[in-house]
Design an enzyme around this catalytic site. Structure first.
Site, PDB file in Angstrom:
ATOM      1  N   GLU A 142       1.684  -7.934  -1.792  1.00 19.49           N
ATOM      2  CA  GLU A 142       0.721  -7.421  -1.786  1.00 19.49           C
ATOM      3  C   GLU A 142       0.386  -6.553  -3.229  1.00 19.49           C
ATOM      4  O   GLU A 142       1.432  -6.129  -3.621  1.00 19.49           O
ATOM      5  CB  GLU A 142       0.613  -6.419  -0.789  1.00 19.49           C
ATOM      6  CG  GLU A 142      -0.730  -5.447  -0.699  1.00 19.49           C
ATOM      7  CD  GLU A 142      -0.405  -4.359   0.255  1.00 19.49           C
ATOM      8  OE1 GLU A 142       0.704  -3.790   0.398  1.00 19.49           O
ATOM      9  OE2 GLU A 142      -1.481  -4.045   0.776  1.00 19.49           O
TER      10      GLU A 142
ATOM     11  N   ASN B 156       3.721  -3.455   0.900  1.00 15.22           N
ATOM     12  CA  ASN B 156       4.124  -2.292   0.045  1.00 15.22           C
ATOM     13  C   ASN B 156       4.332  -1.393   0.983  1.00 15.22           C
ATOM     14  O   ASN B 156       3.438  -0.670   1.404  1.00 15.22           O
ATOM     15  CB  ASN B 156       3.161  -1.769  -0.844  1.00 15.22           C
ATOM     16  CG  ASN B 156       2.781  -2.622  -2.205  1.00 15.22           C
ATOM     17  OD1 ASN B 156       3.221  -2.400  -3.338  1.00 15.22           O
ATOM     18  ND2 ASN B 156       2.310  -3.921  -2.081  1.00 15.22           N
TER      19      ASN B 156
ATOM     20  N   GLU C 166      -5.589   3.897   1.157  1.00 13.46           N
ATOM     21  CA  GLU C 166      -6.260   2.599   1.137  1.00 13.46           C
ATOM     22  C   GLU C 166      -7.670   2.360   1.727  1.00 13.46           C
ATOM     23  O   GLU C 166      -8.654   1.953   1.324  1.00 13.46           O
ATOM     24  CB  GLU C 166      -5.400   1.596   2.034  1.00 13.46           C
ATOM     25  CG  GLU C 166      -4.114   1.246   1.386  1.00 13.46           C
ATOM     26  CD  GLU C 166      -3.679   0.059   1.890  1.00 13.46           C
ATOM     27  OE1 GLU C 166      -4.291  -1.102   2.162  1.00 13.46           O
ATOM     28  OE2 GLU C 166      -2.298  -0.168   2.494  1.00 13.46           O
TER      29      GLU C 166
ATOM     30  N   CYS D  91       0.370  -6.842   4.567  1.00  8.83           N
ATOM     31  CA  CYS D  91       1.006  -5.590   4.647  1.00  8.83           C
ATOM     32  C   CYS D  91       0.738  -5.135   6.055  1.00  8.83           C
ATOM     33  O   CYS D  91       1.189  -5.708   7.360  1.00  8.83           O
ATOM     34  CB  CYS D  91       0.757  -4.647   3.705  1.00  8.83           C
ATOM     35  SG  CYS D  91       1.873  -3.150   3.979  1.00  8.83           S
TER      36      CYS D  91
ATOM     37  N   LYS E  38      -7.821  -7.863   3.084  1.00 10.53           N
ATOM     38  CA  LYS E  38      -7.016  -7.205   4.034  1.00 10.53           C
ATOM     39  C   LYS E  38      -8.037  -6.336   5.120  1.00 10.53           C
ATOM     40  O   LYS E  38      -8.829  -5.687   4.708  1.00 10.53           O
ATOM     41  CB  LYS E  38      -6.064  -6.207   3.273  1.00 10.53           C
ATOM     42  CG  LYS E  38      -5.335  -5.212   4.212  1.00 10.53           C
ATOM     43  CD  LYS E  38      -4.459  -4.200   3.323  1.00 10.53           C
ATOM     44  CE  LYS E  38      -3.308  -3.652   4.224  1.00 10.53           C
ATOM     45  NZ  LYS E  38      -2.480  -3.037   3.283  1.00 10.53           N
TER      46      LYS E  38
HETATM   47  N1  CDT Z   1       0.287  -1.395   2.179  1.00 12.78           N
HETATM   48  C1  CDT Z   1       0.491  -0.980   3.350  1.00 12.78           C
HETATM   49  O1  CDT Z   1      -0.363  -1.422   4.268  1.00 12.78           O
HETATM   50  N2  CDT Z   1       1.309  -0.180   3.918  1.00 12.78           N
HETATM   51  C2  CDT Z   1       1.563   0.371   5.206  1.00 12.78           C
HETATM   52  C3  CDT Z   1       2.041   1.662   5.250  1.00 12.78           C
HETATM   53  C4  CDT Z   1       1.805   2.352   6.400  1.00 12.78           C
HETATM   54  S1  CDT Z   1       1.927   3.921   6.359  1.00 12.78           S
HETATM   55  C5  CDT Z   1       0.334   4.609   6.056  1.00 12.78           C
HETATM   56  C6  CDT Z   1       2.468  -0.513   6.269  1.00 12.78           C
HETATM   57  O2  CDT Z   1       2.137  -0.700   7.235  1.00 12.78           O
HETATM   58  O3  CDT Z   1       3.596  -0.826   5.690  1.00 12.78           O
END
Ligand code: CDT
Length: 311
Positions: A46, A193, A142, A168, A123
């Site tokens: 991502e 990420n 985000e 993600c 996404k």
């Molecule tokens: N990039 C991404 O979607 N990361 C999220 C972090 C969640 S914490 C707000 C994940 O689900 O891995």
């Protein structure tokens, strides 16, 4: 046997100051290695071209347009598409997309082996929050910088099979896999990420984060009889630690390959798409076994509605 030799191309951290050109050079090095090792598909993480910028709050979101691509391929990424085409390797990677209408999405694309984009995904499950939150140990904005994806969860004819993408946080939601499963998906590819600590629960560290990561991917693979290829951007990025955990699940839900470490690296695995058939034709033969008359709430309702108390 319909074999896809896939290369899961993990990227180590990308610091804020690192240029797109430098990142593309790193991606090219992984692409060369993948081609040498016989891969026909390479999957990157991502937001593969930049640091994970949603960790910063800016009042004027236009300031952050610097992180977004207005064309794909664009000036810095063209070399990647050209080299992939020359090597006959399909690629998939995530990036921040700004459309001609000025909309912002967290996007990934899939090419064929000639470097043409054959699939795009935006996404859908955007985690985090819109405004600066002082209660968190780090920000995850985000919802501030992206719109929820508007393309659904499409599945594409690719690599002699059916491939779908998610990004993600999508991997934590069973709906993601099932919507693709209902289109016969045979391989779900995704980048992530993921901070190694929970910003709202200090006690939840790397071990627990990794547990939930594996649990989600394995369940999605098994319950939809599909391969799942998950690729990390990992390591300490601008002082924030992102977990590794690049891995591949087979259609029975087993983790069959996992990349150690948090640097740039390539995980290669032969995925026989025909291995999805047994699950799809037996326990998860959707046509025979699903009971949609009882699934209405899944699309009719967002939050929890508890049943009324009996008197
Ligand atoms: N990039 C991404 O979607 N990361 C999220 C972090 C969640 S914490 C707000 C994940 O689900 O891995």
């Amino acid at each position: 046997m319909r074999n896809v030799r896939v290369g899961a191309a993990q990227l180590g951290p990308i610091q804020r100051a690192e240029s797109r050109a430098s990142v593309v050079k790193r991606m090219l090095a992984l692409l060369e290695e993948a081609a040498r090792r016989g891969c026909t598909l390479v999957v990157y993480p991502e937001l593969a071209l930049t640091t994970f910028f949603p960790r910063w709050h800016v009042e004027e979101r236009a300031e952050f347009d610097v992180w977004f691509e207005t064309a794909m391929p664009g000036p810095e990424t063209a070399a990647l598409f050209q080299r992939a085409a020359a090597l006959g390797v399909a690629i998939s990677f995530g990036y921040a997309e700004k459309t001609p209408a000025g909309e912002h999405f967290n996007t990934s694309i899939l090419t064929d082996r000639k470097g043409a984009i054959i699939g795009k995904y935006r996404k859908i499950h955007l985690p985090g929050h819109v405004e600066f939150d002082p209660a968190r140990t780090h920000q995850h904005l985000e919802k501030r910088y992206f719109l929820p994806g508007d393309l659904g969860f499409p599945v594409f004819h690719a690599q002699d099979g059916l491939i779908g993408m998610c990004i993600c946080n999508d991997r934590r939601w069973p709906e993601t896999y099932r919507v693709m499963g209902l289109q016969g998906v045979e391989m779900v590819i995704l980048g992530f990420n993921t901070p190694s600590v929970n910003s709202q629960k200090a006690a939840e560290g790397l071990e627990e984060r990794m547990f939930h990561h594996r649990l989600s991917l394995q369940a999605g693979a098994y319950q939809n009889a599909t391969w799942v290829v998950a690729v990390a951007k990992a390591g300490v990025e601008d002082g924030h630690h992102l977990m590794g955990g690049t891995l591949i699940c087979d259609p029975e839900g087993h983790i069959v390959a996992e990349l150690p470490g948090e640097d740039d690296g390539l995980l290669v695995h032969d995925c026989d798409l025909d291995a999805t058939r047994f699950g799809k034709e037996t326990i998860f033969d959707f046509k025979r076994h699903r009971r949609i008359e009882h699934y209405g709430r899944i699309t009719a309702q967002v939050g929890v509605e508890t049943p009324p108390q009996s008197a």
